[in-house]
Design a protein around this motif. Sequence first.
Motif, PDB file in Angstrom:
ATOM      1  N   PRO A   1     -18.386 -37.751   4.438  1.00 33.76           N
ATOM      2  CA  PRO A   1     -17.850 -38.976   4.330  1.00 33.76           C
ATOM      3  C   PRO A   1     -18.970 -39.670   2.997  1.00 33.76           C
ATOM      4  O   PRO A   1     -19.854 -39.242   2.811  1.00 33.76           O
ATOM      5  CB  PRO A   1     -18.450 -39.629   5.854  1.00 33.76           C
ATOM      6  CG  PRO A   1     -19.296 -38.833   6.339  1.00 33.76           C
ATOM      7  CD  PRO A   1     -18.661 -37.342   6.085  1.00 33.76           C
ATOM      8  N   ALA A   2     -17.679 -40.183   2.241  1.00 32.42           N
ATOM      9  CA  ALA A   2     -18.800 -40.782   1.182  1.00 32.42           C
ATOM     10  C   ALA A   2     -19.350 -40.451   0.061  1.00 32.42           C
ATOM     11  O   ALA A   2     -19.911 -40.428  -0.435  1.00 32.42           O
ATOM     12  CB  ALA A   2     -20.157 -42.318   1.699  1.00 32.42           C
TER      13      ALA A   2
ATOM     14  N   THR B   1      -6.063 -39.158   4.691  1.00 30.06           N
ATOM     15  CA  THR B   1      -5.201 -39.766   5.832  1.00 30.06           C
ATOM     16  C   THR B   1      -6.234 -40.725   6.506  1.00 30.06           C
ATOM     17  O   THR B   1      -5.559 -41.719   6.960  1.00 30.06           O
ATOM     18  CB  THR B   1      -5.727 -38.345   6.699  1.00 30.06           C
ATOM     19  OG1 THR B   1      -7.080 -37.985   6.080  1.00 30.06           O
ATOM     20  CG2 THR B   1      -4.751 -37.367   6.455  1.00 30.06           C
TER      21      THR B   1
ATOM     22  N   LEU C   1      -4.504 -43.392   8.079  1.00 25.76           N
ATOM     23  CA  LEU C   1      -4.867 -44.928   9.808  1.00 25.76           C
ATOM     24  C   LEU C   1      -5.139 -45.617   9.891  1.00 25.76           C
ATOM     25  O   LEU C   1      -4.606 -46.545  10.418  1.00 25.76           O
ATOM     26  CB  LEU C   1      -5.841 -43.209   9.959  1.00 25.76           C
ATOM     27  CG  LEU C   1      -5.497 -41.760  10.344  1.00 25.76           C
ATOM     28  CD1 LEU C   1      -6.795 -40.696  10.690  1.00 25.76           C
ATOM     29  CD2 LEU C   1      -4.543 -41.794  11.381  1.00 25.76           C
TER      30      LEU C   1
ATOM     31  N   MET D   1     -11.633 -43.951  16.199  1.00 32.35           N
ATOM     32  CA  MET D   1     -12.190 -44.264  14.189  1.00 32.35           C
ATOM     33  C   MET D   1     -12.894 -44.857  14.209  1.00 32.35           C
ATOM     34  O   MET D   1     -14.360 -44.645  13.477  1.00 32.35           O
ATOM     35  CB  MET D   1     -11.219 -44.505  13.597  1.00 32.35           C
ATOM     36  CG  MET D   1      -9.894 -43.607  13.576  1.00 32.35           C
ATOM     37  SD  MET D   1      -8.671 -43.922  12.290  1.00 32.35           S
ATOM     38  CE  MET D   1      -9.537 -44.679  10.517  1.00 32.35           C
TER      39      MET D   1
ATOM     40  N   LEU E   1     -12.902 -38.045  15.409  1.00 31.88           N
ATOM     41  CA  LEU E   1     -11.790 -37.392  14.949  1.00 31.88           C
ATOM     42  C   LEU E   1     -10.532 -38.252  15.078  1.00 31.88           C
ATOM     43  O   LEU E   1     -10.471 -37.501  16.263  1.00 31.88           O
ATOM     44  CB  LEU E   1     -11.903 -35.732  14.214  1.00 31.88           C
ATOM     45  CG  LEU E   1     -12.746 -35.236  13.410  1.00 31.88           C
ATOM     46  CD1 LEU E   1     -12.561 -34.583  13.121  1.00 31.88           C
ATOM     47  CD2 LEU E   1     -12.466 -35.932  12.454  1.00 31.88           C
TER      48      LEU E   1
ATOM     49  N   VAL F   1      -2.473 -36.449  12.981  1.00 36.79           N
ATOM     50  CA  VAL F   1      -2.663 -36.525  11.434  1.00 36.79           C
ATOM     51  C   VAL F   1      -1.633 -35.295  10.727  1.00 36.79           C
ATOM     52  O   VAL F   1      -1.555 -35.782   9.734  1.00 36.79           O
ATOM     53  CB  VAL F   1      -4.616 -35.892  11.298  1.00 36.79           C
ATOM     54  CG1 VAL F   1      -5.153 -36.394   9.869  1.00 36.79           C
ATOM     55  CG2 VAL F   1      -5.345 -36.912  12.203  1.00 36.79           C
TER      56      VAL F   1
ATOM     57  N   ASP G   1      -6.588 -36.376  -0.074  1.00 33.80           N
ATOM     58  CA  ASP G   1      -8.676 -36.815  -0.091  1.00 33.80           C
ATOM     59  C   ASP G   1      -8.388 -36.547   1.959  1.00 33.80           C
ATOM     60  O   ASP G   1      -7.459 -37.579   2.443  1.00 33.80           O
ATOM     61  CB  ASP G   1      -7.884 -38.474  -0.293  1.00 33.80           C
ATOM     62  CG  ASP G   1      -8.763 -39.565   0.420  1.00 33.80           C
ATOM     63  OD1 ASP G   1      -9.694 -39.209   0.976  1.00 33.80           O
ATOM     64  OD2 ASP G   1      -9.155 -40.134  -0.509  1.00 33.80           O
ATOM     65  N   GLY G   2      -9.029 -36.451   2.815  1.00 27.36           N
ATOM     66  CA  GLY G   2      -9.066 -36.136   4.101  1.00 27.36           C
ATOM     67  C   GLY G   2      -9.019 -35.063   5.468  1.00 27.36           C
ATOM     68  O   GLY G   2      -9.125 -35.243   6.737  1.00 27.36           O
ATOM     69  N   PHE G   3      -8.203 -34.686   4.532  1.00 27.42           N
ATOM     70  CA  PHE G   3      -7.320 -33.477   5.382  1.00 27.42           C
ATOM     71  C   PHE G   3      -7.396 -32.073   4.378  1.00 27.42           C
ATOM     72  O   PHE G   3      -6.742 -32.193   3.087  1.00 27.42           O
ATOM     73  CB  PHE G   3      -5.700 -33.736   5.714  1.00 27.42           C
ATOM     74  CG  PHE G   3      -4.925 -33.167   6.634  1.00 27.42           C
ATOM     75  CD1 PHE G   3      -5.171 -33.243   8.110  1.00 27.42           C
ATOM     76  CD2 PHE G   3      -5.144 -31.565   6.352  1.00 27.42           C
ATOM     77  CE1 PHE G   3      -4.772 -32.451   8.834  1.00 27.42           C
ATOM     78  CE2 PHE G   3      -3.841 -30.895   7.388  1.00 27.42           C
ATOM     79  CZ  PHE G   3      -4.390 -31.259   8.294  1.00 27.42           C
TER      80      PHE G   3
ATOM     81  N   ARG H   1      -9.838 -31.175   8.169  1.00 27.98           N
ATOM     82  CA  ARG H   1     -11.251 -31.689   8.599  1.00 27.98           C
ATOM     83  C   ARG H   1     -12.012 -31.393   9.993  1.00 27.98           C
ATOM     84  O   ARG H   1     -12.912 -30.771  10.086  1.00 27.98           O
ATOM     85  CB  ARG H   1     -11.471 -33.153   9.373  1.00 27.98           C
ATOM     86  CG  ARG H   1     -11.837 -33.855   8.038  1.00 27.98           C
ATOM     87  CD  ARG H   1     -12.075 -35.663   8.769  1.00 27.98           C
ATOM     88  NE  ARG H   1     -12.239 -36.436   7.956  1.00 27.98           N
ATOM     89  CZ  ARG H   1     -12.585 -37.209   7.284  1.00 27.98           C
ATOM     90  NH1 ARG H   1     -11.164 -37.194   7.177  1.00 27.98           N
ATOM     91  NH2 ARG H   1     -13.283 -38.093   6.632  1.00 27.98           N
TER      92      ARG H   1
ATOM     93  N   GLN I   1      -6.737 -27.551  11.257  1.00 29.25           N
ATOM     94  CA  GLN I   1      -6.160 -28.160  10.377  1.00 29.25           C
ATOM     95  C   GLN I   1      -5.029 -27.855   9.030  1.00 29.25           C
ATOM     96  O   GLN I   1      -4.700 -27.582   8.413  1.00 29.25           O
ATOM     97  CB  GLN I   1      -6.523 -29.816   9.895  1.00 29.25           C
ATOM     98  CG  GLN I   1      -6.658 -31.119  11.607  1.00 29.25           C
ATOM     99  CD  GLN I   1      -7.448 -31.779  10.985  1.00 29.25           C
ATOM    100  OE1 GLN I   1      -7.722 -32.304   9.714  1.00 29.25           O
ATOM    101  NE2 GLN I   1      -7.208 -33.055  11.435  1.00 29.25           N
TER     102      GLN I   1
ATOM    103  N   ARG J   1     -21.393 -49.771   0.477  1.00 31.07           N
ATOM    104  CA  ARG J   1     -18.833 -49.951   0.203  1.00 31.07           C
ATOM    105  C   ARG J   1     -18.464 -50.859   0.728  1.00 31.07           C
ATOM    106  O   ARG J   1     -18.444 -51.740   1.886  1.00 31.07           O
ATOM    107  CB  ARG J   1     -18.973 -49.173   0.941  1.00 31.07           C
ATOM    108  CG  ARG J   1     -17.091 -48.679   0.778  1.00 31.07           C
ATOM    109  CD  ARG J   1     -17.083 -46.766   0.980  1.00 31.07           C
ATOM    110  NE  ARG J   1     -16.928 -46.415   1.581  1.00 31.07           N
ATOM    111  CZ  ARG J   1     -16.514 -44.771   2.272  1.00 31.07           C
ATOM    112  NH1 ARG J   1     -16.301 -44.455   1.090  1.00 31.07           N
ATOM    113  NH2 ARG J   1     -16.816 -44.721   3.484  1.00 31.07           N
TER     114      ARG J   1
ATOM    115  N   ARG K   1     -20.148 -39.789  12.022  1.00 32.74           N
ATOM    116  CA  ARG K   1     -18.836 -38.540  10.782  1.00 32.74           C
ATOM    117  C   ARG K   1     -19.390 -37.699  10.393  1.00 32.74           C
ATOM    118  O   ARG K   1     -18.658 -36.941   9.979  1.00 32.74           O
ATOM    119  CB  ARG K   1     -18.255 -39.873   9.940  1.00 32.74           C
ATOM    120  CG  ARG K   1     -17.549 -41.043  10.794  1.00 32.74           C
ATOM    121  CD  ARG K   1     -17.299 -41.678  10.700  1.00 32.74           C
ATOM    122  NE  ARG K   1     -16.828 -42.484   8.484  1.00 32.74           N
ATOM    123  CZ  ARG K   1     -17.010 -43.469   7.565  1.00 32.74           C
ATOM    124  NH1 ARG K   1     -18.219 -44.603   8.341  1.00 32.74           N
ATOM    125  NH2 ARG K   1     -17.076 -43.109   6.714  1.00 32.74           N
TER     126      ARG K   1
END
Length: 214
Positions: A10-11, A31, A35, A53, A58, A64, A82-84, A86, A90, A125, A171
Amino acid sequence: MKSVIFIAPPAAGKGTISQKLIDLGYMHISTGDMLREEISKKSKLGLEIEDIMAKGNLVSDEIVFELIKNKLNNLKSSFILDGFPRTINQAQMLDKLLNELKIDNYEVIYLDINLEEAMHRALGRLSCEKCGAGYNKYYDQMKPKVDNICDKCGSNLIGRSDDNEESFKVRFETFVKNNAPIKEFYESKNKLHMIDATKGSEKTTEEVKEILND
Ligand code: ADP
């Protein structure tokens, strides 16, 4: 241009780099954004996943996967995922779908960053509540011109409810726990590229473009 699957803690900057690639004609499939949209719509699914979340956990693989399947089934351009994936499950679900769709023109890019730097980024952020533009109050080149106001549309900037220290640690640890088999999976397919994601978003984006242009 080749499509790209980002795997990153993350980030690490998946979202920021994706925004820079969108102008090249990519379809951005995030994703996390999909979400969060469900949560803001207060849909049945949104109510189910809000708490998961916020705690940094997850959402289930099936939920997802359903979201990305709809997007990949209706592709009209190269994509940024972007994000899948994870989890390794998946990754396998995705691989099966890409095979069925006969999509092989993609690369997997791992954006590498350590916990301290990622946490610092996450805690700074901000994003625009209206147009979604991203900012960071800790980095001069990413600060808004006026505190808490979007440069692009003048709306308020807000932080994410899961960008707090406690949830961020969950995360990051979840990523570390799940990532080794995913990395191996793509290494064995000769798709994996590692990039140091701590050199700034311009430099990182250039390195991503070089890989996708090859
Ligand atoms: P970040 O990478 O900074 O954590 P994202 O927007 O990609 O942000 O994801 C935010 C949250 O959305 C995750 O912590 C998780 O709860 C949920 N999520 C996103 N993608 C997935 C996925 N592929 N599988 C399960 N949960 C996901």
